[in-house]
Design a protein around this motif. Structure first.
Motif, PDB file in Angstrom:
ATOM      1  N   GLN A  34     -45.976  63.642  86.797  1.00  0.00           N
ATOM      2  CA  GLN A  34     -46.970  63.199  86.797  1.00  0.00           C
ATOM      3  C   GLN A  34     -46.555  62.235  88.288  1.00  0.00           C
ATOM      4  O   GLN A  34     -47.070  62.017  89.648  1.00  0.00           O
ATOM      5  N   LYS A  38     -46.661  61.772  92.437  1.00  0.00           N
ATOM      6  CA  LYS A  38     -47.246  60.676  93.092  1.00  0.00           C
ATOM      7  C   LYS A  38     -46.424  59.507  93.536  1.00  0.00           C
ATOM      8  O   LYS A  38     -46.741  59.191  95.007  1.00  0.00           O
ATOM      9  N   THR A  43     -49.655  65.524  94.570  1.00  0.00           N
ATOM     10  CA  THR A  43     -50.687  66.036  93.257  1.00  0.00           C
ATOM     11  C   THR A  43     -49.013  66.398  92.534  1.00  0.00           C
ATOM     12  O   THR A  43     -48.747  68.023  92.899  1.00  0.00           O
ATOM     13  N   HIS A  44     -49.522  66.250  91.496  1.00  0.00           N
ATOM     14  CA  HIS A  44     -48.908  66.539  90.084  1.00  0.00           C
ATOM     15  C   HIS A  44     -49.074  68.820  89.852  1.00  0.00           C
ATOM     16  O   HIS A  44     -47.689  69.730  89.602  1.00  0.00           O
ATOM     17  N   GLY A  45     -49.645  69.392  90.101  1.00  0.00           N
ATOM     18  CA  GLY A  45     -50.662  70.691  90.348  1.00  0.00           C
ATOM     19  C   GLY A  45     -49.315  71.136  90.827  1.00  0.00           C
ATOM     20  O   GLY A  45     -49.277  72.743  90.609  1.00  0.00           O
ATOM     21  N   GLY A  46     -49.134  70.633  92.525  1.00  0.00           N
ATOM     22  CA  GLY A  46     -48.695  71.512  93.127  1.00  0.00           C
ATOM     23  C   GLY A  46     -47.009  71.564  92.969  1.00  0.00           C
ATOM     24  O   GLY A  46     -46.221  72.299  93.399  1.00  0.00           O
ATOM     25  N   TYR A  48     -45.934  73.326  90.712  1.00  0.00           N
ATOM     26  CA  TYR A  48     -44.962  74.574  90.086  1.00  0.00           C
ATOM     27  C   TYR A  48     -45.181  75.693  91.258  1.00  0.00           C
ATOM     28  O   TYR A  48     -44.773  76.890  90.753  1.00  0.00           O
ATOM     29  N   SER A  53     -40.618  75.276  85.974  1.00  0.00           N
ATOM     30  CA  SER A  53     -40.430  74.290  84.625  1.00  0.00           C
ATOM     31  C   SER A  53     -39.968  72.822  85.342  1.00  0.00           C
ATOM     32  O   SER A  53     -38.926  73.280  86.328  1.00  0.00           O
ATOM     33  N   LYS A  54     -40.152  72.292  84.500  1.00  0.00           N
ATOM     34  CA  LYS A  54     -39.347  70.655  84.330  1.00  0.00           C
ATOM     35  C   LYS A  54     -37.642  71.104  84.379  1.00  0.00           C
ATOM     36  O   LYS A  54     -36.386  70.032  85.211  1.00  0.00           O
TER      37      LYS A  54
END
Lengths: 188, 188
Positions: A34, A38, A43-46, A48, A53-54
């Motif tokens: 997140q 930022k 935005t964090h959704g993007g 993926y 994955s991380k």
DNA sequence: TGTACATCAGTGAACGCGCGTTCACTGATGTAC
DNA sequence: TGTACATCAGTGAACGCGCGTTCACTGATGTAC
């Protein structure tokens, strides 16, 4: 929104580079996706859309650190008294003060070992460093000790509170390594 | 339930020791208080009867690691060829395999530096180690390099995947340090 | 010796929070006609 | 050249989860009488 041809690749690269900075500065576990996104005005959704994955990002970031390290050491180990120059640069106050732009070993090796997230990327990077250092030593069996001392000294010097103790770790190790490797490779 | 006089002190000590194990094995951030307490057959709520925060436990656990390390090094550095024995023990496969019972530097130094959680306990422990090592060297300026090489080699050897590379880091560093320190301190 | 009470280590539900991940969606741009 | 449509990088609300921390509580034991 549809973007220019290489826009996505550029964004991906920006994520990798910011992650490589933050992983080294704060650690992998302590770096949230997140916050990372930022920082890039995304935005964090993007996330993926670029990585599955991380863990995949960690792998990518390690690869980036490794290639960065390759460049730096290769260019640094090609001038006059190459090994001495490299040691002085590695064990400098500048390097100590900027973990985010520095060698990934003192910042990430412990955590990667603990998380069982060790990857062949690390192996290859360690091997390359050993080979580069060994090439400038009379006896390349000493390469492991030279690398270990540099990595250990930088890490320890960043972990103590007292600036004098920190300086001592850095400077004494530097002096010892210069003396030892200078003896192996007689200087002009 | 009201317990015997030293019951509480005993429980506190059990928490500190389990924390010291887990912090070294998994890292501080990755060790949850819930899991930690459950491992001791306690509930997480009771934690705050013993410590006012996780940070306080970290400090306590570091103190515990430091005193453990003091004991080990003091007894190990008192026999014949003391430094050689210590180096062999530190850079052994046994130590590599048991981070939870081992030296805290290779496992915790990076994270403590990153978290800004460095504490005077670390400083004192590093100073003590430098003094102990330096006392067995002809030139105690080399102590920082010897300690750094041991810490760095152990950490790196735990972070690579390839067992051969891991062995090489451990064994080459051990051989180099034994040769170097053996030259400083002629053996009988 | 037997009973009433105070202690307090430990319980377990609940708090707000940030984590990694999923997903239905938006809307600017490139392409087709 | 102008219009209709398809694409898909990025959006942002929502998911379950474990985190550190709080708190009203329990109940076995030591103490007072």
């Amino acid at each position: 929104m549809r973007y220019s041809e290489d826009h996505k690749a550029q964004t991906r690269q920006r994520i990798v580079e910011e992650a490589a900075r933050r992983f080294r500065r704060d650690g992998v576990h302590a770096t949230g996706l997140q916050t990372l996104m930022k920082a890039l005005d995304l935005t964090h959704g993007g996330f993926y859309a670029h990585f599955k994955s991380k863990d995949e990002l960690v792998e990518e970031a390690l690869r980036y650190c490794a290639s960065e390290l390759d460049e730096i050491t290769t260019s640094s180990l090609s001038g006059d008294q190459p090994l001495a120059t490299f040691i002085r640069h590695y064990l400098s106050k500048g390097h100590r003060a900027t973990p985010a732009q520095g060698c990934p070993f003192p910042t990430l090796s412990a955590e990667l070992g603990q998380r069982g997230q060790a990857s062949p990327v690390t192996d290859e990077s360690v091997s390359n460093r050993l080979a580069q250092i060994g090439a400038h030593l009379e006896d390349d069996q000493h390469a492991a000790m030279v690398l270990s001392a540099m990595v250990g000294a930088l890490m320890l010097s960043r972990s103590v509170v007292d600036p004098q103790l920190s300086d001592r770790l850095l400077e004494d190790t530097r002096a010892s390594l210069l003396k030892l490797t200078g003896a192996d490779i007689p200087q002009s």
